[in-house]
Every structure is written in C-alpha cells, then in structure tokens.
Scaffold this motif. Sequence first.
Motif, short mmCIF file in Angstrom:
data_model
loop_
_atom_site.label_atom_id
_atom_site.label_comp_id
_atom_site.label_asym_id
_atom_site.label_seq_id
_atom_site.Cartn_x
_atom_site.Cartn_y
_atom_site.Cartn_z
N LEU A 101 0.83 -1.21 0.00
CA LEU A 101 0.00 0.00 0.00
C LEU A 101 0.86 1.26 0.00
CD1 LEU A 101 -3.02 -0.92 2.29
CD2 LEU A 101 -2.70 -1.28 -0.16
N PRO A 102 0.27 2.41 -0.36
CA PRO A 102 1.05 3.64 -0.54
C PRO A 102 1.85 4.05 0.70
CG PRO A 102 -1.13 3.92 -1.49
CD PRO A 102 -1.14 2.61 -0.74
N GLU A 103 3.04 4.60 0.42
CA GLU A 103 3.92 5.21 1.41
C GLU A 103 4.55 4.23 2.39
OE1 GLU A 103 2.05 8.64 3.15
OE2 GLU A 103 1.64 9.53 1.19
N VAL A 104 4.45 2.93 2.11
CA VAL A 104 5.07 1.92 2.96
C VAL A 104 6.55 1.81 2.62
CG1 VAL A 104 5.19 -0.59 3.33
CG2 VAL A 104 2.99 0.58 3.42
N LYS A 105 7.36 1.54 3.65
CA LYS A 105 8.78 1.29 3.47
C LYS A 105 9.09 -0.17 3.83
CE LYS A 105 10.27 6.04 4.34
NZ LYS A 105 11.13 6.93 5.17
N ILE A 106 9.72 -0.87 2.89
CA ILE A 106 10.18 -2.24 3.12
C ILE A 106 11.67 -2.17 3.39
CG2 ILE A 106 10.34 -4.59 2.18
CD1 ILE A 106 7.46 -3.61 2.46
N GLY A 107 12.11 -2.77 4.49
CA GLY A 107 13.52 -2.69 4.86
C GLY A 107 14.44 -3.50 3.97
N HIS A 108 15.72 -3.48 4.28
CA HIS A 108 16.72 -4.23 3.54
C HIS A 108 16.63 -5.72 3.88
CE1 HIS A 108 18.41 -0.36 2.56
NE2 HIS A 108 18.69 -0.10 3.82
N HIS A 109 16.88 -6.56 2.87
CA HIS A 109 16.97 -8.02 3.06
C HIS A 109 15.70 -8.60 3.69
CE1 HIS A 109 21.26 -7.70 2.12
NE2 HIS A 109 21.29 -6.68 2.96
N SER A 110 14.57 -8.06 3.33
CA SER A 110 13.29 -8.55 3.84
C SER A 110 12.50 -9.24 2.74
CB SER A 110 12.48 -7.41 4.45
OG SER A 110 13.09 -6.97 5.65
N THR A 111 11.51 -10.06 3.15
CA THR A 111 10.70 -10.82 2.20
C THR A 111 9.23 -10.60 2.49
OG1 THR A 111 12.38 -12.56 2.00
CG2 THR A 111 10.13 -13.14 1.35
N VAL A 112 8.49 -10.27 1.43
CA VAL A 112 7.03 -10.17 1.50
C VAL A 112 6.46 -11.40 0.82
CG1 VAL A 112 5.01 -8.86 0.75
CG2 VAL A 112 7.08 -7.66 1.52
N GLY A 113 5.67 -12.18 1.54
CA GLY A 113 5.14 -13.44 1.02
C GLY A 113 4.16 -13.25 -0.12
N ALA A 114 4.00 -14.30 -0.90
CA ALA A 114 3.06 -14.28 -2.03
C ALA A 114 1.64 -13.97 -1.54
CB ALA A 114 3.07 -15.62 -2.74
N GLY A 115 0.98 -13.06 -2.23
CA GLY A 115 -0.40 -12.72 -1.91
C GLY A 115 -0.58 -11.82 -0.71
N ALA A 116 0.50 -11.41 -0.06
CA ALA A 116 0.38 -10.56 1.13
C ALA A 116 -0.10 -9.16 0.75
CB ALA A 116 1.73 -10.47 1.83
N VAL A 117 -0.76 -8.52 1.70
CA VAL A 117 -1.12 -7.10 1.57
C VAL A 117 -0.41 -6.35 2.70
CG1 VAL A 117 -2.98 -5.40 1.60
CG2 VAL A 117 -3.36 -7.64 0.54
N VAL A 118 0.55 -5.53 2.31
CA VAL A 118 1.40 -4.85 3.30
C VAL A 118 0.82 -3.46 3.55
CG1 VAL A 118 3.73 -4.10 3.88
CG2 VAL A 118 3.38 -6.15 2.48
N THR A 119 0.41 -3.21 4.79
CA THR A 119 -0.26 -1.96 5.14
C THR A 119 0.60 -1.04 5.98
OG1 THR A 119 -1.21 -2.95 7.14
CG2 THR A 119 -2.50 -3.12 5.11
N LYS A 120 1.74 -1.55 6.47
CA LYS A 120 2.63 -0.72 7.30
C LYS A 120 4.08 -1.10 7.05
CE LYS A 120 2.02 -3.77 11.31
NZ LYS A 120 1.58 -3.85 12.73
N ASP A 121 4.99 -0.28 7.53
CA ASP A 121 6.41 -0.46 7.26
C ASP A 121 6.90 -1.83 7.76
OD1 ASP A 121 6.29 2.10 6.32
OD2 ASP A 121 7.55 2.98 7.89
N VAL A 122 7.90 -2.35 7.04
CA VAL A 122 8.53 -3.62 7.39
C VAL A 122 10.00 -3.35 7.69
CG1 VAL A 122 9.17 -5.92 6.55
CG2 VAL A 122 6.94 -4.93 5.94
N ASP A 123 10.47 -3.80 8.85
CA ASP A 123 11.86 -3.57 9.24
C ASP A 123 12.83 -4.42 8.41
OD1 ASP A 123 11.07 -1.79 11.22
OD2 ASP A 123 11.01 -3.35 12.79
N ASP A 124 14.12 -4.14 8.55
CA ASP A 124 15.15 -4.93 7.89
C ASP A 124 15.10 -6.39 8.34
OD1 ASP A 124 16.01 -2.47 6.93
OD2 ASP A 124 17.82 -2.40 8.17
#
Length: 201
Positions: A168-191
């Motif tokens: 989703l808009p304005e989210v930050k995904i950290g370094h060396h991180s993985t977002v799973g198939a079909g996931a909906v990311v609504t907030k920042d993800v740390d390294d």
Amino acid sequence: MDKDVILLGGFHEVIELCEKAGYNIVGIIDGRLRDSYFGYSVIGSDADAEVLFSNYGKCKLVLTPDSPKIREKLVNLYKPLGYDFATVISPQATISKFSTVGKGTIIQDGVNISACTTIGNYVKLNTNCNVMHDNVISDYVTIAPNAINLGRITVGRSSYIGANATILPEVKIGHHSTVGAGAVVTKDVDDNKIVKGVPAK
C-alpha cells in the motif's frame, strides 16, 4: 558487440527475453549444465570466471537468478574481474519517461513502471508486476509476477516481493526482507523480516 551477452545461469525465460530484446547470446555460464542449453553453448562455470574473461570480457553479463542474495554474490564475483552487466528490458514493458532504470536490471514482459520511480542496479522485475509512481526500488530487489507496488513506496536493498503481493502507498520495506506471495502490506517492514498474510504480519 554492444548486444553480445553471456547469461549467468541457464534460464529459459531470460533466454527468450534476451532474444525478444535483440541481444546476441554468446554463451551461458552455469556449473550445473553441460554442452548446450536451449541451443546456446555452456562455456563454463563460476569457477572459470577469471579464465573466461580473456575471451569473453567484452560481452556484458545477464543476471538470471531470481534470488537477490545470489545476484549480489555473482556481482561481487564478476565485477572485480572487469566484467560489465547488461540491462535487459522487454519490448512489452511500459516504462515512464520520467523514471530511471539501473545497470544489470532485468525487466520482463508486461511490467509497468509509472512516473518518477527509481529502479536500482541488478533488480529483477518479473512478468506483469506493477511499480507505480514515486517508488524507490533499491539494488538487487526482486519483484515477483503480478505484485503491485502502489505510490511512494521504498523497497530496501536485496528484498523480495512475492507474487501477487500488494504494497500500500507510502510503505517502506527494509533491507533483506521478504514479503510473502499474496500478502497485503499496510505498514512499514523492518530490515531482515519476513511478512505474509492479509494484512501482512
């Protein structure tokens, strides 16, 4: 000569992509294959990289692996030896004239890159992924098929966005991180995190 390339890893999808994009595949470097693959000569393995440079150093390398970690390892092996890397973009991809694409990046069929987006070096954008406006996609990131990055997203170095995921808009995904198939990311993800589900946790 500018269109002469060597593939790092035998992968038929990337072979077809190079053919569509008008590149001349001189050979394939892959320790698991012998003789030829899809009609192209297998010229050696990573262990032969230094020796092969004398004959093939003018050819640019194409990074075929999906794994960010493996692509980074290959760049760290081949770049100090003097090799350069090709950026291969499908003629069936759509890229805004206001966006930039870095060295050694692979962009497959159906990819959309919207305005004011920065794609880093050695990135892999798989079939039909959608990277919207004002994104920053850092070096070595992989975005899998049909994933959607909405506006103003930052994806950190060597991270992996799984197939059909939505960020989703304005989210930050950290370094060396993985977002799973079909996931909906609504907030920042740390390294160094793995998130999955709806919403992703």
